[in-house]
Design a protein around this motif. Sequence first.
Motif: not given
Length: 461
Positions: A160-163, A195-201
């Motif tokens: 979703l972040a990249i989109l 969203l990026y922090i959710v992905f990393l974590a």
Amino acid sequence: MFEFYVGLVALCLSLLTMAYISILAIQFSLIKHKNTERAYDYHRLQTVIILFFHLVAYTVLLYHYGFEYKVIMIYLGQIGLILLSGHIVNHYMNKTILPLWSIGQFLLVISFILLGRLSINLGLKQFYLACLAYLVVFGVVYLYSRLNFIKYLGVPSVILAILMLVMTNETINGATNWMRIGSFTFQPSEIVKILYIVFLASTLTQFHEHEKLSLFVTGTITLGMVIIQVYQRDLGSALIFYSVFILMSYVYTRNRLYIIGGTIMTMLGGFFAYRFFWHVRVRIDTWIDPFSDIDHTGYQITQSLFAIGNGGLFGRGLTLGLPNRIPVVTTDFIYSAIVEELGLVIGLGIIIVIVYFFLFGMQMIEKSRNDFNFLMGSGILIIIAVQSFLIIGGVTKAIPLTGVTLPFVSYGGSSLVSTFIMLGILQGIKMNEDRHLKKEILRKNEKLIEQMLLDEENCEA
């Protein structure tokens, strides 16, 4: 006579800021020594200082606008929002991170004052956006504190972040990092940060046993997102994402080589970007010598420096400065306007308050028993710290200007709502941790009671 009164107001606001910071220092010390109840007792005093700060500043704005009915209603509405949000936090948020909520309120009140001074319509819009932000954040707190599957949403979050990044379709101030839907525009990068922090974590937690692989995957995706943002000329967001990845890698591994390697890569990347990207070269050349092209590329930063220099210790006085000469003053350069009219004392106070936000947050998450919550909290605090450093450093010419917003202060729905969402996640983390701790204690007590009953039965037998 009016100028004399404005001068007294500036002095009063500076003293209130110093008093507020002193209370933060006392709270931090008390919480450090595990005297949390006493620390939270100071929260009401903080609220009184914030309300008095707001009242004193608005006496100037009311006079400036001729005691318009609209201005009076905006003031009353803002007071109502401060009191209502404070009541909800006090009674429904377990009083677990009161200093963070208070800091958010303090910075938001400064935003109300400065934006209301620049344009009463902007002040009204910021008030509406703040109401929306509080509605959203209370929903985020409720959901995050009760949902346990968020840690499995790493892949959907990054997709979703990249989109959202590649679907930007609007260029504002030279950067194609806006999305327009009808008459509504917003910056996807503000939501993408979360969203990026959710992905990393999520990724670092789920693949903890495969440390190098997880860092390679997250690093590759981060590089792709940074390239997209550099291409869109959103240098500020690109730097934030890069910095967050480097610092999160250190938090995850405790290996200082990531900091050293990240610094070297930053220098190499900066050299490469300077050679091959025209807009990066202009930013760096302007940073080195903004006065060489003061009427064009150096106009923004020179006007910012003039404003900060004119402010002095206690400022020129609310409504007595010339902040409208500063380009993009409501967003990127709002810190310059604050220092010009309210003074260096309040300007430095804002920096100290943001540092305390980071310290209080670290105090909270270092006790986390859940790896995902720990990494989520760390990522959020890193974003707020890095973003604040980039914008304050940029407008004061300490570093090249990147064009990001000042958390809780700058005008704009995307920025304000996303910052409050991050605050809400921090509250949700604490409530989630407390809820699981209570369940664990309850299970231990039940086992202890069962064991005692069993022992009694054995004794009777």
